[in-house]
Design a protein around this motif. Sequence first.
Motif, PDB file in Angstrom:
ATOM      1  N   ARG A 208       0.829  -1.210   0.000  1.00 28.46           N
ATOM      2  CA  ARG A 208       0.000   0.000   0.000  1.00 28.46           C
ATOM      3  C   ARG A 208       0.860   1.256   0.000  1.00 28.46           C
ATOM      4  O   ARG A 208       0.577   2.216  -0.726  1.00 28.46           O
ATOM      5  CB  ARG A 208      -0.938   0.012   1.208  1.00 28.46           C
ATOM      6  CG  ARG A 208      -2.074  -0.973   1.147  1.00 28.46           C
ATOM      7  CD  ARG A 208      -3.167  -0.615   2.148  1.00 28.46           C
ATOM      8  NE  ARG A 208      -2.673  -0.543   3.527  1.00 28.46           N
ATOM      9  CZ  ARG A 208      -2.618  -1.575   4.353  1.00 28.46           C
ATOM     10  NH1 ARG A 208      -3.018  -2.766   3.952  1.00 28.46           N
ATOM     11  NH2 ARG A 208      -2.175  -1.424   5.602  1.00 28.46           N
TER      12      ARG A 208
ATOM     13  N   VAL B   4       2.472  -9.342  -5.089  1.00 29.18           N
ATOM     14  CA  VAL B   4       1.692  -8.681  -6.149  1.00 29.18           C
ATOM     15  C   VAL B   4       1.614  -9.535  -7.411  1.00 29.18           C
ATOM     16  O   VAL B   4       0.760  -9.290  -8.266  1.00 29.18           O
ATOM     17  CB  VAL B   4       2.257  -7.286  -6.485  1.00 29.18           C
ATOM     18  CG1 VAL B   4       2.235  -6.389  -5.268  1.00 29.18           C
ATOM     19  CG2 VAL B   4       3.662  -7.356  -7.073  1.00 29.18           C
TER      20      VAL B   4
ATOM     21  N   ALA C 157      -1.650  -4.645 -16.780  1.00 30.74           N
ATOM     22  CA  ALA C 157      -2.528  -4.198 -15.691  1.00 30.74           C
ATOM     23  C   ALA C 157      -1.797  -4.235 -14.346  1.00 30.74           C
ATOM     24  O   ALA C 157      -1.996  -3.366 -13.495  1.00 30.74           O
ATOM     25  CB  ALA C 157      -3.781  -5.070 -15.642  1.00 30.74           C
ATOM     26  N   LEU C 158      -0.938  -5.244 -14.158  1.00 32.59           N
ATOM     27  CA  LEU C 158      -0.165  -5.353 -12.926  1.00 32.59           C
ATOM     28  C   LEU C 158       0.724  -4.132 -12.730  1.00 32.59           C
ATOM     29  O   LEU C 158       0.795  -3.556 -11.639  1.00 32.59           O
ATOM     30  CB  LEU C 158       0.685  -6.629 -12.957  1.00 32.59           C
ATOM     31  CG  LEU C 158       1.692  -6.815 -11.823  1.00 32.59           C
ATOM     32  CD1 LEU C 158       0.975  -7.061 -10.507  1.00 32.59           C
ATOM     33  CD2 LEU C 158       2.651  -7.968 -12.139  1.00 32.59           C
TER      34      LEU C 158
ATOM     35  N   GLU D 253      -2.652  -8.961 -18.632  1.00 32.79           N
ATOM     36  CA  GLU D 253      -2.633  -9.015 -17.173  1.00 32.79           C
ATOM     37  C   GLU D 253      -1.356  -8.377 -16.612  1.00 32.79           C
ATOM     38  O   GLU D 253      -1.391  -7.703 -15.584  1.00 32.79           O
ATOM     39  CB  GLU D 253      -2.729 -10.465 -16.701  1.00 32.79           C
ATOM     40  CG  GLU D 253      -4.117 -11.066 -16.799  1.00 32.79           C
ATOM     41  CD  GLU D 253      -5.061 -10.491 -15.757  1.00 32.79           C
ATOM     42  OE1 GLU D 253      -4.772 -10.596 -14.558  1.00 32.79           O
ATOM     43  OE2 GLU D 253      -6.078  -9.906 -16.165  1.00 32.79           O
TER      44      GLU D 253
ATOM     45  N   ASP E 234       2.509   1.619  -3.440  1.00 30.32           N
ATOM     46  CA  ASP E 234       1.524   2.038  -4.446  1.00 30.32           C
ATOM     47  C   ASP E 234       1.245   3.527  -4.355  1.00 30.32           C
ATOM     48  O   ASP E 234       1.078   4.211  -5.365  1.00 30.32           O
ATOM     49  CB  ASP E 234       0.207   1.268  -4.254  1.00 30.32           C
ATOM     50  CG  ASP E 234       0.292  -0.180  -4.691  1.00 30.32           C
ATOM     51  OD1 ASP E 234       1.278  -0.547  -5.365  1.00 30.32           O
ATOM     52  OD2 ASP E 234      -0.633  -0.948  -4.359  1.00 30.32           O
TER      53      ASP E 234
ATOM     54  N   ARG F  57       0.331  -1.212 -14.069  1.00 26.52           N
ATOM     55  CA  ARG F  57      -0.497  -0.027 -13.851  1.00 26.52           C
ATOM     56  C   ARG F  57      -0.947   0.058 -12.395  1.00 26.52           C
ATOM     57  O   ARG F  57      -1.029   1.149 -11.822  1.00 26.52           O
ATOM     58  CB  ARG F  57      -1.712  -0.062 -14.782  1.00 26.52           C
ATOM     59  CG  ARG F  57      -1.385   0.267 -16.237  1.00 26.52           C
ATOM     60  CD  ARG F  57      -2.593   0.056 -17.119  1.00 26.52           C
ATOM     61  NE  ARG F  57      -2.385   0.556 -18.470  1.00 26.52           N
ATOM     62  CZ  ARG F  57      -3.197   0.292 -19.494  1.00 26.52           C
ATOM     63  NH1 ARG F  57      -4.273  -0.477 -19.312  1.00 26.52           N
ATOM     64  NH2 ARG F  57      -2.940   0.793 -20.686  1.00 26.52           N
ATOM     65  N   ARG F  58      -1.250  -1.095 -11.795  1.00 29.59           N
ATOM     66  CA  ARG F  58      -1.668  -1.097 -10.385  1.00 29.59           C
ATOM     67  C   ARG F  58      -0.510  -0.804  -9.448  1.00 29.59           C
ATOM     68  O   ARG F  58      -0.686  -0.197  -8.395  1.00 29.59           O
ATOM     69  CB  ARG F  58      -2.291  -2.458 -10.016  1.00 29.59           C
ATOM     70  CG  ARG F  58      -3.624  -2.755 -10.657  1.00 29.59           C
ATOM     71  CD  ARG F  58      -4.282  -3.947  -9.989  1.00 29.59           C
ATOM     72  NE  ARG F  58      -3.482  -5.152 -10.046  1.00 29.59           N
ATOM     73  CZ  ARG F  58      -3.529  -6.041 -11.040  1.00 29.59           C
ATOM     74  NH1 ARG F  58      -4.332  -5.836 -12.066  1.00 29.59           N
ATOM     75  NH2 ARG F  58      -2.787  -7.133 -10.995  1.00 29.59           N
ATOM     76  N   HIS F  59       0.677  -1.268  -9.832  1.00 25.27           N
ATOM     77  CA  HIS F  59       1.850  -1.144  -8.956  1.00 25.27           C
ATOM     78  C   HIS F  59       3.022  -0.545  -9.747  1.00 25.27           C
ATOM     79  O   HIS F  59       3.990  -1.259 -10.076  1.00 25.27           O
ATOM     80  CB  HIS F  59       2.242  -2.513  -8.400  1.00 25.27           C
ATOM     81  CG  HIS F  59       1.113  -3.267  -7.761  1.00 25.27           C
ATOM     82  ND1 HIS F  59       0.519  -2.872  -6.571  1.00 25.27           N
ATOM     83  CD2 HIS F  59       0.456  -4.394  -8.153  1.00 25.27           C
ATOM     84  CE1 HIS F  59      -0.430  -3.722  -6.251  1.00 25.27           C
ATOM     85  NE2 HIS F  59      -0.501  -4.652  -7.190  1.00 25.27           N
TER      86      HIS F  59
END
Length: 258
Positions: free
Chosen positions: A52, A96, A124-125, A121, A55, A127-129
């Motif tokens: 968290r 992650v 997207a990973l 995928e 990120d 982009r999330r992290h």
Amino acid sequence: MTSGASGTGGTETSGSGDIARTLELLWDTGRRPSRGPKPTLTLDRIVEAAVRVADAEGLEGLSMRRVAAELGTGAMSLYRYVPGKAELLDLMLDRVQRPRDDPPGFEEGDWRSALEARGRETLALYRRHPWLLQVNQSRQVLGPSTLDSLEQVLARIRPMGLSDPELLSAIIMLDGYVVGAARSQLYQQEAERRTGLTDAEFWQAQIPALEKAMASGRYPVMASLSEDTFGPDFDHFEFGLQRLLDGLDVLVARRARQ
């Protein structure tokens, strides 16, 4: 496993801590204390809090003290569970990369759909992290999530008929392409944040100079390009992903004829 995600210029390096201790933590093989007060934290909570923080603040904001603050405790309490930041980073990387049970595309069954799904995928990973792009992962400590992810994709692409090293190379090639695309997207977002100019505003500011350059006759090919050549509507990531898979398709067909 993000074999192609190593890159250069990362601010951190995976596998730089106590590898034996990291493996114990990843695989839960370490000896548990039989005495002492009941732990108020868990390793899972610590890793989740660290993710968290990264990120929200990037790796530059990640420290044992900052993670402890996220959990409402003192920094020294974390060392009962993890030796330090280097080992914690390896736990974060594995966490992650935990694969989904039913990633879109995998249910279709063939190797191409599996690699296509992995490519999307993985993008997207990142982009999330986004902090993953700050880590040199050329020597990653292999934990259960990383191996689960690799097992998942290898099981689907084994019918390609390639040798085992070639199968791994196909995954590395795909991951490398995705990481490059993710880095470009992240840099664009970072440029917008730092300058206050949107991407459209940035290019709009250059139009007068570019129009003069095109009218000079010095760049006849570029001047002949259609107006939508550099437009935002073309999906460069998807185009490149499909061409990469087309190349593998040719190789698979060739091997099938041999």
